[in-house]
Write an enzyme that holds these catalytic residues in place. Sequence first.
Site, PDB file in Angstrom:
ATOM      1  N   LYS A   1     146.091   7.993  33.978  1.00  0.00           N
ATOM      2  CA  LYS A   1     145.609   9.230  33.689  1.00  0.00           C
ATOM      3  C   LYS A   1     146.130  10.115  35.077  1.00  0.00           C
ATOM      4  O   LYS A   1     146.730  11.181  34.995  1.00  0.00           O
ATOM      5  CB  LYS A   1     144.196   9.674  33.402  1.00  0.00           C
ATOM      6  CG  LYS A   1     143.876   8.819  32.021  1.00  0.00           C
ATOM      7  CD  LYS A   1     142.561   9.439  31.650  1.00  0.00           C
ATOM      8  CE  LYS A   1     141.509   8.981  32.651  1.00  0.00           C
ATOM      9  NZ  LYS A   1     141.337   7.428  32.963  1.00  0.00           N
TER      10      LYS A   1
ATOM     11  N   ARG B   1     133.894  12.831  28.074  1.00  0.00           N
ATOM     12  CA  ARG B   1     133.248  11.471  28.216  1.00  0.00           C
ATOM     13  C   ARG B   1     132.140  11.135  26.963  1.00  0.00           C
ATOM     14  O   ARG B   1     132.175  10.018  26.686  1.00  0.00           O
ATOM     15  CB  ARG B   1     132.931  11.297  29.539  1.00  0.00           C
ATOM     16  CG  ARG B   1     133.930  11.244  30.528  1.00  0.00           C
ATOM     17  CD  ARG B   1     133.143  10.746  32.005  1.00  0.00           C
ATOM     18  NE  ARG B   1     134.075  10.528  33.019  1.00  0.00           N
ATOM     19  CZ  ARG B   1     134.804   9.735  33.264  1.00  0.00           C
ATOM     20  NH1 ARG B   1     134.865   8.554  32.874  1.00  0.00           N
ATOM     21  NH2 ARG B   1     135.750   9.728  34.391  1.00  0.00           N
TER      22      ARG B   1
ATOM     23  N   ARG C   1     145.508  -0.063  43.769  1.00  0.00           N
ATOM     24  CA  ARG C   1     145.441   1.283  43.718  1.00  0.00           C
ATOM     25  C   ARG C   1     145.177   1.934  44.748  1.00  0.00           C
ATOM     26  O   ARG C   1     144.432   1.684  45.640  1.00  0.00           O
ATOM     27  CB  ARG C   1     144.701   1.730  42.684  1.00  0.00           C
ATOM     28  CG  ARG C   1     144.646   3.289  42.508  1.00  0.00           C
ATOM     29  CD  ARG C   1     144.117   3.973  41.387  1.00  0.00           C
ATOM     30  NE  ARG C   1     142.786   3.685  41.182  1.00  0.00           N
ATOM     31  CZ  ARG C   1     141.924   4.198  40.232  1.00  0.00           C
ATOM     32  NH1 ARG C   1     142.313   4.924  39.141  1.00  0.00           N
ATOM     33  NH2 ARG C   1     140.597   3.848  40.095  1.00  0.00           N
TER      34      ARG C   1
ATOM     35  N   ARG D   1     139.812   2.815  47.196  1.00  0.00           N
ATOM     36  CA  ARG D   1     138.392   3.397  47.000  1.00  0.00           C
ATOM     37  C   ARG D   1     137.657   1.981  47.023  1.00  0.00           C
ATOM     38  O   ARG D   1     138.109   1.290  46.482  1.00  0.00           O
ATOM     39  CB  ARG D   1     138.135   3.979  45.517  1.00  0.00           C
ATOM     40  CG  ARG D   1     139.029   5.360  45.420  1.00  0.00           C
ATOM     41  CD  ARG D   1     138.986   5.833  43.958  1.00  0.00           C
ATOM     42  NE  ARG D   1     139.305   7.165  44.009  1.00  0.00           N
ATOM     43  CZ  ARG D   1     139.693   7.889  42.746  1.00  0.00           C
ATOM     44  NH1 ARG D   1     139.759   6.958  41.843  1.00  0.00           N
ATOM     45  NH2 ARG D   1     140.321   9.109  42.838  1.00  0.00           N
TER      46      ARG D   1
ATOM     47  N   ARG E   1     132.338  -0.294  34.748  1.00  0.00           N
ATOM     48  CA  ARG E   1     133.109   1.048  34.480  1.00  0.00           C
ATOM     49  C   ARG E   1     133.728   0.858  32.874  1.00  0.00           C
ATOM     50  O   ARG E   1     133.608   1.972  31.976  1.00  0.00           O
ATOM     51  CB  ARG E   1     134.060   1.446  35.304  1.00  0.00           C
ATOM     52  CG  ARG E   1     133.502   1.980  36.708  1.00  0.00           C
ATOM     53  CD  ARG E   1     134.479   2.018  37.816  1.00  0.00           C
ATOM     54  NE  ARG E   1     135.261   3.114  37.650  1.00  0.00           N
ATOM     55  CZ  ARG E   1     136.329   3.238  38.405  1.00  0.00           C
ATOM     56  NH1 ARG E   1     136.610   2.576  39.244  1.00  0.00           N
ATOM     57  NH2 ARG E   1     137.111   4.603  38.198  1.00  0.00           N
TER      58      ARG E   1
END
Length: 258
Positions: free
Chosen positions: A50, A125, A164, A197, A208
Amino acid sequence: MAPASGVEAPLPPNQRTIDVGLVLGPSYFVGHFNGRGINAVLLGPPGAGKGTQGPKLAEQFCACHLATGDMLRAVASEPTDLGRRVKKTMNEGKLVGDEMMIEMIDKALDKPECSQGYILDGFPRTAKQAEALDSMVNRKRRPLDTVVELCVDEELLLERITGRLIHKPSGRSYHVKFNPPKISMTDDVTGEPLIQRSDDNTKTLATRLDSYRQMTTPVKQFYRQRGLLRKIDASLPQDQVSEGIAKAFRIGLNRRLA
């Protein structure tokens, strides 16, 4: 008389609304139909892409890209009542509640950069947020054109997440394997360092993903019942995913303009 090479033949009147966007692309809509871009939601688990797809599509479809993670950090730094409440909640390690999220999105949609269109990334969400968003955008006379779900196998998500890289000031994302920067650990645009991160790891991802499934199942059902939900295979190469989302966006625009 046959049309010139590379030029589409004239469409029957009853097909022009359906097909013209697929031929001429999103810029045709922005220039010819009320100066409006796309109004859309991107759904998908962490690592679905996204954050990679949103900014590109926002530019292509004349819309602002509203990524809730980036927005929360920005709002928390503002000397406003909402900013102080969001900062307090985040500092306490709590999830920002529906009411504050809804208020934040409501204010963001009124900003000049979102006047032509919006792409929401990370919101809604929950079912409550989806219902509130529906009421909000209809009140503003800017209803959703489409909701696109990016679907990815969990094994691939793990590979994506653990590789990432993020440029924190802009939110631009890279990947050590799938979308590497031109210079290792360096942002292509600014030359500033990239970071990984601390929560981009296997254990945190499992938590998650479980949370994502529980919360978004009713959200997907909400949009499926309204005929807005479209699924895209986000395991494909980035350009193919982009084209799949763009096609879904154009279909949504066509429906609005029909």
